[in-house]
Design a protein around this motif. Structure first.
Motif, PDB file in Angstrom:
ATOM      1  N   THR A  86       0.866  -1.192   0.000  1.00  0.00           N
ATOM      2  CA  THR A  86       0.000   0.000   0.000  1.00  0.00           C
ATOM      3  C   THR A  86       0.897   1.236   0.000  1.00  0.00           C
ATOM      4  O   THR A  86       2.090   1.161   0.318  1.00  0.00           O
ATOM      5  CB  THR A  86      -0.932   0.022   1.212  1.00  0.00           C
ATOM      6  N   LEU A  87       0.295   2.380  -0.340  1.00  0.00           N
ATOM      7  CA  LEU A  87       1.024   3.642  -0.416  1.00  0.00           C
ATOM      8  C   LEU A  87       0.380   4.673   0.489  1.00  0.00           C
ATOM      9  O   LEU A  87      -0.848   4.764   0.578  1.00  0.00           O
ATOM     10  CB  LEU A  87       1.043   4.175  -1.854  1.00  0.00           C
ATOM     11  N   GLU A  88       1.217   5.434   1.194  1.00  0.00           N
ATOM     12  CA  GLU A  88       0.773   6.602   1.936  1.00  0.00           C
ATOM     13  C   GLU A  88       1.275   7.827   1.178  1.00  0.00           C
ATOM     14  O   GLU A  88       2.477   8.114   1.171  1.00  0.00           O
ATOM     15  CB  GLU A  88       1.305   6.587   3.370  1.00  0.00           C
ATOM     16  N   LEU A  89       0.365   8.543   0.516  1.00  0.00           N
ATOM     17  CA  LEU A  89       0.727   9.631  -0.387  1.00  0.00           C
ATOM     18  C   LEU A  89       0.320  10.970   0.193  1.00  0.00           C
ATOM     19  O   LEU A  89      -0.712  11.078   0.868  1.00  0.00           O
ATOM     20  CB  LEU A  89       0.049   9.449  -1.750  1.00  0.00           C
ATOM     21  N   PRO A  90       1.096  12.007  -0.067  1.00  0.00           N
ATOM     22  CA  PRO A  90       0.683  13.350   0.360  1.00  0.00           C
ATOM     23  C   PRO A  90      -0.460  13.843  -0.522  1.00  0.00           C
ATOM     24  O   PRO A  90      -0.712  13.302  -1.605  1.00  0.00           O
ATOM     25  CB  PRO A  90       1.958  14.185   0.150  1.00  0.00           C
ATOM     26  N   PRO A  91      -1.181  14.858  -0.066  1.00  0.00           N
ATOM     27  CA  PRO A  91      -2.248  15.418  -0.919  1.00  0.00           C
ATOM     28  C   PRO A  91      -1.681  15.897  -2.256  1.00  0.00           C
ATOM     29  O   PRO A  91      -0.511  16.271  -2.361  1.00  0.00           O
ATOM     30  CB  PRO A  91      -2.793  16.587  -0.086  1.00  0.00           C
ATOM     31  N   ASP A  92      -2.520  15.851  -3.286  1.00  0.00           N
ATOM     32  CA  ASP A  92      -2.179  16.285  -4.649  1.00  0.00           C
ATOM     33  C   ASP A  92      -1.224  15.327  -5.349  1.00  0.00           C
ATOM     34  O   ASP A  92      -0.668  15.672  -6.387  1.00  0.00           O
ATOM     35  CB  ASP A  92      -1.570  17.696  -4.649  1.00  0.00           C
ATOM     36  N   LEU A 122      -2.119   5.715  -9.635  1.00  0.00           N
ATOM     37  CA  LEU A 122      -2.892   5.121 -10.722  1.00  0.00           C
ATOM     38  C   LEU A 122      -2.906   3.602 -10.635  1.00  0.00           C
ATOM     39  O   LEU A 122      -3.535   2.941 -11.470  1.00  0.00           O
ATOM     40  CB  LEU A 122      -2.317   5.562 -12.073  1.00  0.00           C
ATOM     41  N   SER A 123      -2.220   3.056  -9.660  1.00  0.00           N
ATOM     42  CA  SER A 123      -2.217   1.609  -9.439  1.00  0.00           C
ATOM     43  C   SER A 123      -3.329   1.240  -8.467  1.00  0.00           C
ATOM     44  O   SER A 123      -4.016   2.103  -7.915  1.00  0.00           O
ATOM     45  CB  SER A 123      -0.851   1.154  -8.890  1.00  0.00           C
ATOM     46  N   ALA A 124      -3.503  -0.049  -8.224  1.00  0.00           N
ATOM     47  CA  ALA A 124      -4.522  -0.522  -7.287  1.00  0.00           C
ATOM     48  C   ALA A 124      -4.172  -0.081  -5.870  1.00  0.00           C
ATOM     49  O   ALA A 124      -3.002   0.151  -5.542  1.00  0.00           O
ATOM     50  CB  ALA A 124      -4.652  -2.031  -7.360  1.00  0.00           C
ATOM     51  N   SER A 125      -5.204   0.036  -5.046  1.00  0.00           N
ATOM     52  CA  SER A 125      -4.950   0.455  -3.669  1.00  0.00           C
ATOM     53  C   SER A 125      -4.162  -0.598  -2.905  1.00  0.00           C
ATOM     54  O   SER A 125      -3.387  -0.275  -2.017  1.00  0.00           O
ATOM     55  CB  SER A 125      -6.271   0.744  -2.951  1.00  0.00           C
ATOM     56  N   ARG A 126      -4.371  -1.875  -3.237  1.00  0.00           N
ATOM     57  CA  ARG A 126      -3.589  -2.984  -2.676  1.00  0.00           C
ATOM     58  C   ARG A 126      -2.957  -3.751  -3.826  1.00  0.00           C
ATOM     59  O   ARG A 126      -3.672  -4.258  -4.694  1.00  0.00           O
ATOM     60  CB  ARG A 126      -4.465  -3.920  -1.850  1.00  0.00           C
ATOM     61  N   VAL A 174       3.008  22.124  -4.876  1.00  0.00           N
ATOM     62  CA  VAL A 174       2.608  21.779  -3.512  1.00  0.00           C
ATOM     63  C   VAL A 174       3.416  20.595  -2.982  1.00  0.00           C
ATOM     64  O   VAL A 174       3.595  20.436  -1.771  1.00  0.00           O
ATOM     65  CB  VAL A 174       1.097  21.485  -3.484  1.00  0.00           C
ATOM     66  N   LEU A 175       3.919  19.744  -3.864  1.00  0.00           N
ATOM     67  CA  LEU A 175       4.617  18.525  -3.453  1.00  0.00           C
ATOM     68  C   LEU A 175       6.093  18.751  -3.177  1.00  0.00           C
ATOM     69  O   LEU A 175       6.797  17.815  -2.826  1.00  0.00           O
ATOM     70  CB  LEU A 175       4.460  17.452  -4.543  1.00  0.00           C
ATOM     71  N   LYS A 176       6.570  19.966  -3.369  1.00  0.00           N
ATOM     72  CA  LYS A 176       7.981  20.238  -3.129  1.00  0.00           C
ATOM     73  C   LYS A 176       8.298  20.046  -1.640  1.00  0.00           C
ATOM     74  O   LYS A 176       7.619  20.573  -0.760  1.00  0.00           O
ATOM     75  CB  LYS A 176       8.327  21.657  -3.566  1.00  0.00           C
ATOM     76  N   GLY A 177       9.317  19.236  -1.336  1.00  0.00           N
ATOM     77  CA  GLY A 177       9.722  18.965   0.046  1.00  0.00           C
ATOM     78  C   GLY A 177       8.906  17.899   0.750  1.00  0.00           C
ATOM     79  O   GLY A 177       9.164  17.600   1.922  1.00  0.00           O
ATOM     80  N   LYS A 178       7.933  17.302   0.069  1.00  0.00           N
ATOM     81  CA  LYS A 178       7.119  16.249   0.676  1.00  0.00           C
ATOM     82  C   LYS A 178       7.751  14.882   0.417  1.00  0.00           C
ATOM     83  O   LYS A 178       8.733  14.740  -0.312  1.00  0.00           O
ATOM     84  CB  LYS A 178       5.704  16.283   0.093  1.00  0.00           C
ATOM     85  N   SER A 179       7.150  13.831   1.025  1.00  0.00           N
ATOM     86  CA  SER A 179       7.646  12.456   0.851  1.00  0.00           C
ATOM     87  C   SER A 179       6.451  11.514   0.843  1.00  0.00           C
ATOM     88  O   SER A 179       5.339  11.871   1.238  1.00  0.00           O
ATOM     89  CB  SER A 179       8.618  12.075   1.967  1.00  0.00           C
ATOM     90  N   LEU A 180       6.704  10.283   0.381  1.00  0.00           N
ATOM     91  CA  LEU A 180       5.676   9.253   0.393  1.00  0.00           C
ATOM     92  C   LEU A 180       6.238   8.007   1.065  1.00  0.00           C
ATOM     93  O   LEU A 180       7.462   7.856   1.206  1.00  0.00           O
ATOM     94  CB  LEU A 180       5.199   8.957  -1.034  1.00  0.00           C
ATOM     95  N   LYS A 181       5.329   7.118   1.491  1.00  0.00           N
ATOM     96  CA  LYS A 181       5.733   5.863   2.129  1.00  0.00           C
ATOM     97  C   LYS A 181       5.218   4.689   1.313  1.00  0.00           C
ATOM     98  O   LYS A 181       4.062   4.692   0.864  1.00  0.00           O
ATOM     99  CB  LYS A 181       5.179   5.766   3.553  1.00  0.00           C
ATOM    100  N   VAL A 182       6.095   3.690   1.134  1.00  0.00           N
ATOM    101  CA  VAL A 182       5.719   2.422   0.516  1.00  0.00           C
ATOM    102  C   VAL A 182       5.667   1.384   1.638  1.00  0.00           C
ATOM    103  O   VAL A 182       6.682   1.128   2.298  1.00  0.00           O
ATOM    104  CB  VAL A 182       6.712   2.013  -0.579  1.00  0.00           C
ATOM    105  N   ARG A 223      10.607   5.089   3.017  1.00  0.00           N
ATOM    106  CA  ARG A 223      10.247   6.477   2.746  1.00  0.00           C
ATOM    107  C   ARG A 223      10.988   6.965   1.501  1.00  0.00           C
ATOM    108  O   ARG A 223      12.195   6.758   1.355  1.00  0.00           O
ATOM    109  CB  ARG A 223      10.580   7.373   3.939  1.00  0.00           C
ATOM    110  N   VAL A 224      10.259   7.635   0.619  1.00  0.00           N
ATOM    111  CA  VAL A 224      10.833   8.189  -0.606  1.00  0.00           C
ATOM    112  C   VAL A 224      10.604   9.696  -0.599  1.00  0.00           C
ATOM    113  O   VAL A 224       9.455  10.156  -0.523  1.00  0.00           O
ATOM    114  CB  VAL A 224      10.199   7.561  -1.869  1.00  0.00           C
TER     115      VAL A 224
END
Length: 948
Positions: free
Chosen positions: A73-79, A83-87, A111-119, A133-134
């Motif tokens: 699963t992915l934890e994504l910042p807003p915006d 496009l992949s499946a949720s699981r 808006v995504l500048k300086g943000k990160s996502l989690k796999v 963390r990416v």
């Protein structure tokens, strides 16, 4: 072992036991590690995001002893959207790898500048979770958009408010401080009338609301134009809009409404200007200048004039005065003539030209008297005559061969010499593309004859030839220009040898060029009172050009040259020669906000001027710096850079001195730019001549949109090397009157004026008589252009091209006029429109169509016309909409309503009659629907046992 022999065996067992214990512990630790963290990740720690779809590659390797089953699963910042499946299911056998490509799309990059996502990796059996963390990297990108969200608005009367809605969107990744500039070319004086400053974070937008009142001068225009410009803080432009506000007036001009916007052109050729100079002196000068271009009799006429009366002269001098008329392929010019030919051609006379643009052909002839003054007030009473004929083929055709031939006859009474010149310029090779070889040849011949009184008549033939080559190939650019003419050749380049060779190459950012030029000038004259002067230059140079940044450029040119020349000094000739080895460096820089601009040139090196100068090293520099409206300039020179610089040394008997110049200039404006002025002050010191101070100021005052007052004041103070002092003062005033230009490219068409008179026909007899009222402020359209009647109920549409125009008179206060087509076929067309009180009639059409049984036909419902006929036989027609609905607004009376069966599509018919109704003012009548039928297909029915 030797020290403890009795314990040898025991020691051996103990050592083996410790070794086995260590192996067991390592195995258990490894098994535990494999069980606790069986998956090894392969994933980047930083990801560069771009607009559109981005791929995040993930590599998973199962280092455990069992099959791994789970999901991601992915934890994504807003915006940021996945496009992949949720699981995303994950199943990996022991020792195997699995590669995943996760699709991500940013909705707002900034808006995504300086943000990160989690796999997140989830284990299905034990429910354990591992995460990576990416960090998201977003490159800086400037992108601001400007949109017009204003509604349709019209200029009606003075004092009304017009509202503008502008949307500014920052679609880039950087925060921006921007300016919105509002301007109008229709304003007098300061065209930029508003500046709005905005601060827009990345991904945000803003609505700008601005209102302005309708002024009186706006109602005199066919339309009022507002230009909107969006500008970054460094003065780069990111958007331009043009908003037009139509003027609803009772009098409009068709040609002005549809004429192109030419207000952006700073130069208007139609003007007259008067100047008075030296008005503080006893002998002032007067000048009149004028130019104009207009349409006339299906063609265009152009003129120019310069009339001068110089101080102390009682006569007027007329020069640069001509009249040109062009129609179709023909062109005639009379007056002061000057043509660009292979020999001088100027004076008063006339020319004629015929041009066929389709074939690329042009033929021109002309003759002039060699007199610059049009009215003949100055110069020799019989200066001579010059005539020419020229033929041009392939003009304007890039892929064909070109040819130009000229014949000139000159009878020059000033030097008692007549000449005939014949020249030919032609392409040798036919060009086959942009990079093809362009080879051009030149051949000329001439003869001169002396018919003076000093010695017997003498003729001298002459010849000239040349070859020019241009070639581009794979980044190389080569050019060669070679020319030779004998000394008595009567053309412009008389007694000339010219060789110019150059090759250029672009190496990424660096531009390199190598060139050689040689020229030798040695003309000869038949008249013994004309002296021949010789000069020549041979020069090698190499050029290096490199951009220092997006706002700077550096050019370095080393060169070596030799020069010789002879000059007449009193009664003797001076034969001079020199050699130069120089380096020229040129640089220009501008600041990010474009307010600062610096230009610098430095040239220096060694010289050798035989018996002329003791200086072996020379240097000169030139600079200018500008900040906004302020400019500073100057130059310095020490030593001669050409033989001509030594003329002062020969005349004054002293070596050339140093030269200094320093000055400043400034420009400003007043009264919302109705007054523009600029001034400059400079001081100069010349060791060979003296020193001087120069100051001037000039201003323009626009007293009306097309009228401008001008004034110039100039003061010069000089002190020569002999300490002789003198000064010069000049005050000049003038007035310039512009005239409205014409669209010369507009085709010539006949046009007329349409006058419309609208009235309320209260008695219903369609005649304006007692009891009727003028329709004041009634709005109608002519070819979709909105009009409003004046206090007399009238409206005028001027300069309408001949043709048919649809007029629509809408419902207003229960009054409506019938739409009609008006034919403009004369200078004036008057249309009287009776507006009647009306009632409404609504109806609908139904089409009974069965795809299986009906014949093929057009099933659209918005193609039908419906007719309403009154008792007097007058017909009203409307059109149905896509749902088959129609509406009439009819004067009071009885009507028969029916569809127009003559315009029905194929296979459509109706078997019912029309509806007869009575219309009452202010009432609404609803009709039953008309049923439209479609012819059926012929169906052949067969029964069992029936034979064919």
């Amino acid at each position: 072992m030797k020290m403890f022999p009795r314990f040898g065996i025991i020691y051996t067992y103990i050592g083996q036991g410790i070794l086995v214990s260590l192996l067991v512990c390592l195995t258990l630790v490894r098994s535990y590690a494999q069980v606790s963290d069986p998956i090894r990740w392969g994933i980047v720690s930083d990801m560069a995001l771009q607009a559109g779809v981005n791929n995040l590659e993930v590599e998973l390797q199962n280092e455990g002893l069992a099959v791994f089953e789970g999901y991601i699963t992915l934890e994504l910042p807003p915006d940021l959207v996945s496009l992949s499946a949720s699981r995303i299911p994950v199943l990996i056998s022991p020792g195997k790898k699995r590669f995943l490509s996760l699709k991500l799309r940013p909705q707002a990059l900034g808006v995504l500048k300086g943000k990160s996502l989690k796999v997140l990796l989830h284990e299905k059996e034990r429910g354990r979770i591992w995460e990576k963390r990416v960090n998201l990297q977003v490159t800086d990108k400037r992108s601001v958009q400007l949109q017009d969200n204003s509604g349709i608005q019209y200029l009606r009367q003075v004092g009304d408010s017009v509202e503008m809605l502008l949307r500014v969107i920052n679609t880039g990744t950087t925060d921006e401080n921007v300016r919105i500039l509002l301007s109008s070319p229709d304003r007098i004086g300061k065209v930029v009338f508003q500046q709005i400053d905005l601060s827009l974070p990345s991904g945000m937008d803003s609505i700008v609301r601005y209102t302005f009142p309708v002024e009186r001068y706006m109602l005199t225009l066919p339309q009022y134009t507002v230009r909107v410009a969006g500008i970054y803080d460094n003065n780069d432009v990111f958007g331009n809009l043009g908003i037009l506000y139509a003027n609803i007036a009772s009098s409009r001009n068709f040609q002005q409404i549809f004429a192109p916007d030419r207000s952006s052109f700073s130069y208007n050729p139609n003007y007259v200007e008067f100047r008075a100079s030296n008005i503080l002196d006893e002998q002032p000068s007067y000048n009149i200048f004028s130019e104009g271009t207009y349409r006339l009799m299906g063609g265009r006429i152009r003129y120019g004039t310069a009339i001068n009366r110089w101080g102390g002269d009682s006569r007027w001098n007329v020069n640069n005065t001509f009249l040109e008329y062009e129609k179709g392929a023909h062109n005639v010019t009379v007056g002061n003539i000057q043509e660009s030919l292979e020999a001088p051609f100027y004076g008063r006379g006339g020319t004629y030209a015929y041009r066929d643009t389709a074939l690329g052909q042009r033929i021109s002839v002309g003759a002039v008297e060699r007199r610059p003054d049009l009215i003949g007030g100055y110069g020799n009473h019989n200066p001579g005559l010059t005539a020419f004929a020229r033929l041009q083929l392939g003009e304007g055709h890039l892929e064909g061969k070109r040819y130009e031939g000229q014949i000139l006859f000159d009878n020059n009474r000033m030097d008692s010499v007549s000449s005939i010149l014949w020249t030919n310029r032609f392409d040798i090779l036919r060009p086959s593309g942009a990079d093809a070889i362009r080879l051009e040849g030149f051949i000329g011949a001439g003869v001169q004859q002396y018919h003076g009184v000093y010695y017997n008549e003498e003729s001298m033939p002459s010849f000239a030839g040349g070859l020019k080559l241009n070639k581009r190939s794979r980044g190389w650019d080569f050019s060669s220009d070679n020319y030779y003419s004998t000394g008595y050749f009567p053309g412009n380049r008389r007694g000339t040898v010219q060789l110019v060779q150059r090759i250029n190459r672009r190496l990424k950012q660096l531009g390199v060029g190598l060139g050689y030029s040689y020229s030798d000038y040695n003309p000869q004259h038949l008249n013994p009172y004309f002296q021949s002067f010789k000069s020549g230059v041979s020069k090698w140079d190499m050029q290096f050009s490199l951009p220092l940044s997006s706002r700077g450029q550096l050019t370095i040119v080393p060169s070596y040259s030799s020069e010789y020349a002879n000059y007449a000094l009193q009664s003797d000739f001076a034969n001079l020669s020199a050699h130069y080895a120089l380096v020229l460096a040129t640089a220009n820089f501008r600041s990010k906000d474009l307010k600062h601009n610096l230009f610098l040139t430095v040239e220096g090196g060694g010289t050798e001027l035989k018996e002329l100068s003791s200086k072996k090293y020379v240097i000169r520099t030139d600079f200018s710096y500008n900040y906004d409206r302020l400019g500073v300039f100057g130059n310095f020179q020490n030593g001669p850079f050409q033989i001509y610089d030594m003329m002062s040394s020969l005349l004054m008997g002293k070596d050339m001195g140093k030269r200094y110049l320093l000055g400043a200039r400034y420009q400003g404006d007043l009264l919302q730019r109705k007054v523009n002025w600029n001034g400059s002050l400079s001081g100069q010191f010349n060791g060979g001549w003296g020193r001087s101070l120069n100051g001037n100021i000039q201003g323009q005052y626009r007293i009306a949109k097309l009228t401008q007052l001008q004034a110039v004041f100039q003061y010069i103070y000089n002190v020569s090397v002999t300490n002789y002092k003198y000064n010069y003062t000049n005050l000049q005033i003038g007035v310039r009157q512009q005239f409205k230009g014409q669209d010369l490219d507009r085709p010539v068409v006949k046009s007329g004026d349409m006058h419309v008179f609208c009235y309320y026909d209260n008695n219903g007899n369609s005649v304006f008589d007692a009891g009727d009222e003028k329709a004041v402020d009634y709005e109608f359209t002519a070819r979709n252009i909105l009009f409003v009647t004046d206090k007399k109920g009238e409206a005028t549409f001027k300069k309408m091209p001949y043709g048919s125009y649809m007029l629509f008179f809408p419902l207003k206060n229960q009054y409506q006029g019938g739409s009609r087509v008006v034919d403009i076929d004369g200078r004036t067309k008057r249309v009287e429109v009776a507006l009647h009180k009306v009632g409404a009639v609504q109806g609908q059409l139904f089409l009974n169509f069965d795809p299986g049984l009906s014949l093929s036909t057009d099933t659209r419902l918005d193609i039908y016309s419906v007719i309403a006929r009154n008792e007097q036989g007058k017909i009203f027609t409307v059109r149905s909409n896509i749902r088959g609905e129609f509406t009439f607004h009819l004067p009071e009376g009885e009507y028969t309503i029916y569809p127009d069966v003559r315009a029905f599509p194929e296979h459509v018919y109706m078997d019912q009659s029309g509806y007869t109704i009575k219309v009452t003012v202010g009432k609404e009548v609803k009709l039953e629907a008309f049923q439209l039928l479609v012819k059926s297909k012929k169906v052949e029915v067969k029964r069992f046992g029936q034979k064919n």
